[in-house]
Scaffold this motif. Sequence first.
Motif, short mmCIF file in Angstrom:
data_model
loop_
_atom_site.label_atom_id
_atom_site.label_comp_id
_atom_site.label_asym_id
_atom_site.label_seq_id
_atom_site.Cartn_x
_atom_site.Cartn_y
_atom_site.Cartn_z
N VAL A 123 9.35 43.60 -26.15
CA VAL A 123 8.91 45.09 -25.39
C VAL A 123 7.45 44.71 -24.65
CG1 VAL A 123 8.34 47.37 -25.99
CG2 VAL A 123 9.87 46.18 -27.28
N SER A 124 7.48 45.47 -23.48
CA SER A 124 6.25 45.15 -22.64
C SER A 124 5.93 46.53 -22.26
CB SER A 124 6.36 44.25 -21.61
OG SER A 124 7.58 44.59 -20.73
N ALA A 125 4.64 46.85 -21.88
CA ALA A 125 3.94 47.79 -21.30
C ALA A 125 2.90 47.57 -20.36
CB ALA A 125 3.28 48.80 -22.44
N THR A 126 2.72 48.44 -19.19
CA THR A 126 1.77 48.15 -18.53
C THR A 126 1.01 49.42 -18.12
OG1 THR A 126 3.45 46.62 -17.00
CG2 THR A 126 1.36 47.42 -15.97
N ASP A 127 -0.50 49.06 -18.01
CA ASP A 127 -1.40 50.26 -17.91
C ASP A 127 -2.42 49.66 -17.07
OD1 ASP A 127 -2.56 52.55 -18.18
OD2 ASP A 127 -3.54 52.01 -19.98
N SER A 128 -3.14 50.77 -16.47
CA SER A 128 -4.09 50.51 -15.20
C SER A 128 -5.29 51.27 -15.75
CB SER A 128 -3.70 50.60 -14.00
OG SER A 128 -3.31 52.10 -13.46
N ASN A 129 -6.40 50.84 -15.32
CA ASN A 129 -7.66 51.75 -15.60
C ASN A 129 -8.80 51.45 -14.52
OD1 ASN A 129 -9.69 53.21 -17.02
ND2 ASN A 129 -9.62 52.13 -18.80
N GLU A 130 -9.44 52.60 -14.13
CA GLU A 130 -10.34 52.38 -13.16
C GLU A 130 -11.71 52.02 -13.66
OE1 GLU A 130 -7.87 54.95 -12.77
OE2 GLU A 130 -6.94 53.46 -11.26
N SER A 131 -12.58 51.51 -12.69
CA SER A 131 -13.83 51.18 -13.46
C SER A 131 -14.97 51.31 -12.39
CB SER A 131 -13.91 49.58 -13.96
OG SER A 131 -13.58 48.70 -12.97
N TRP A 132 -16.16 51.55 -12.84
CA TRP A 132 -17.37 51.22 -11.91
C TRP A 132 -17.82 49.82 -12.09
CZ3 TRP A 132 -18.54 54.49 -8.43
CH2 TRP A 132 -18.01 56.00 -8.44
N ASN A 133 -18.09 49.23 -11.13
CA ASN A 133 -18.47 47.58 -11.20
C ASN A 133 -19.91 47.43 -10.39
OD1 ASN A 133 -15.77 47.55 -11.88
ND2 ASN A 133 -14.94 46.64 -10.12
N TYR A 134 -20.46 46.52 -11.33
CA TYR A 134 -21.88 45.96 -10.78
C TYR A 134 -21.94 44.60 -11.35
CZ TYR A 134 -23.02 47.40 -15.39
OH TYR A 134 -23.05 47.58 -16.77
N GLY A 135 -22.77 43.87 -10.34
CA GLY A 135 -22.82 42.58 -10.72
C GLY A 135 -24.19 41.73 -9.79
N VAL A 136 -24.08 40.64 -10.08
CA VAL A 136 -25.01 39.68 -9.36
C VAL A 136 -24.46 38.20 -9.21
CG1 VAL A 136 -27.24 40.80 -10.01
CG2 VAL A 136 -26.26 38.86 -11.47
N GLY A 137 -24.88 37.54 -8.20
CA GLY A 137 -24.46 36.25 -7.83
C GLY A 137 -25.19 35.53 -6.80
N GLY A 138 -25.07 34.27 -6.46
CA GLY A 138 -25.28 33.43 -5.41
C GLY A 138 -24.34 32.64 -4.58
N ASN A 139 -24.69 32.43 -3.32
CA ASN A 139 -23.77 31.51 -2.45
C ASN A 139 -24.86 30.35 -2.02
OD1 ASN A 139 -21.46 33.41 -2.22
ND2 ASN A 139 -23.00 34.50 -0.87
N TYR A 140 -24.01 29.20 -1.99
CA TYR A 140 -24.62 27.87 -1.69
C TYR A 140 -23.73 27.37 -0.45
CZ TYR A 140 -26.44 23.19 -1.02
OH TYR A 140 -26.95 22.02 -0.47
N TYR A 141 -24.39 27.33 0.80
CA TYR A 141 -23.61 26.70 1.91
C TYR A 141 -23.81 25.34 2.08
CZ TYR A 141 -22.85 31.82 2.38
OH TYR A 141 -22.63 33.10 2.35
#
Length: 175
Positions: A123-141
């Motif tokens: 048996v399987s079920a699928t569900d979705s949920n909305e979210s407020w997202n926030y975060g940090v990161g970095g890029n190295y070129y």
Amino acid sequence: MRNILLASAALALLAAPAMAQSVSSPSYYGTLGYSQLQGDNVDLGAVTGRFGAKLTPYLGAEAEASFGVDSDTYSFGATNVKVKETFDAAVYGVATLPINPSFDLFARAGYGTTELKASSGGVSATDSNESWNYGVGGNYYIDAQNGVRADWTRRDFTNDGGEADVYSVSYVRRF
């Protein structure tokens, strides 16, 4: 008074080409990588792609989509439940702090949706949920167009109040 208004209008017309030259055109980038979603009961993996635009050296926007590639099993009483991320999609506003031409830091905030599939005993079920997202990161070129990105994003889900942390490592390509 009329002469002052006419002189101001003429000056504004002469300054318009200089103002247009000071506004830079947007630069675009794409990323492709792996994301690890750690929720309350599950630890899931996904392939994540992003497309973004830096509207100024400091502000931009990006859209992301992920598709699950790694599932997790947790026990719900005597029953084992297999959970997999079907997909997620989100849009973000991004603030960037350029440290030097090869390295920058960023913070982002946005809104998204995540869909999970749970299955047990056929048996399987699928569900979705909305979210407020926030975060940090970095890029190295590594060079002018290619780089590596690492980031953390918190998803605060709206319906049930749950949250998840997402850690990502990606290849970055500037266009």
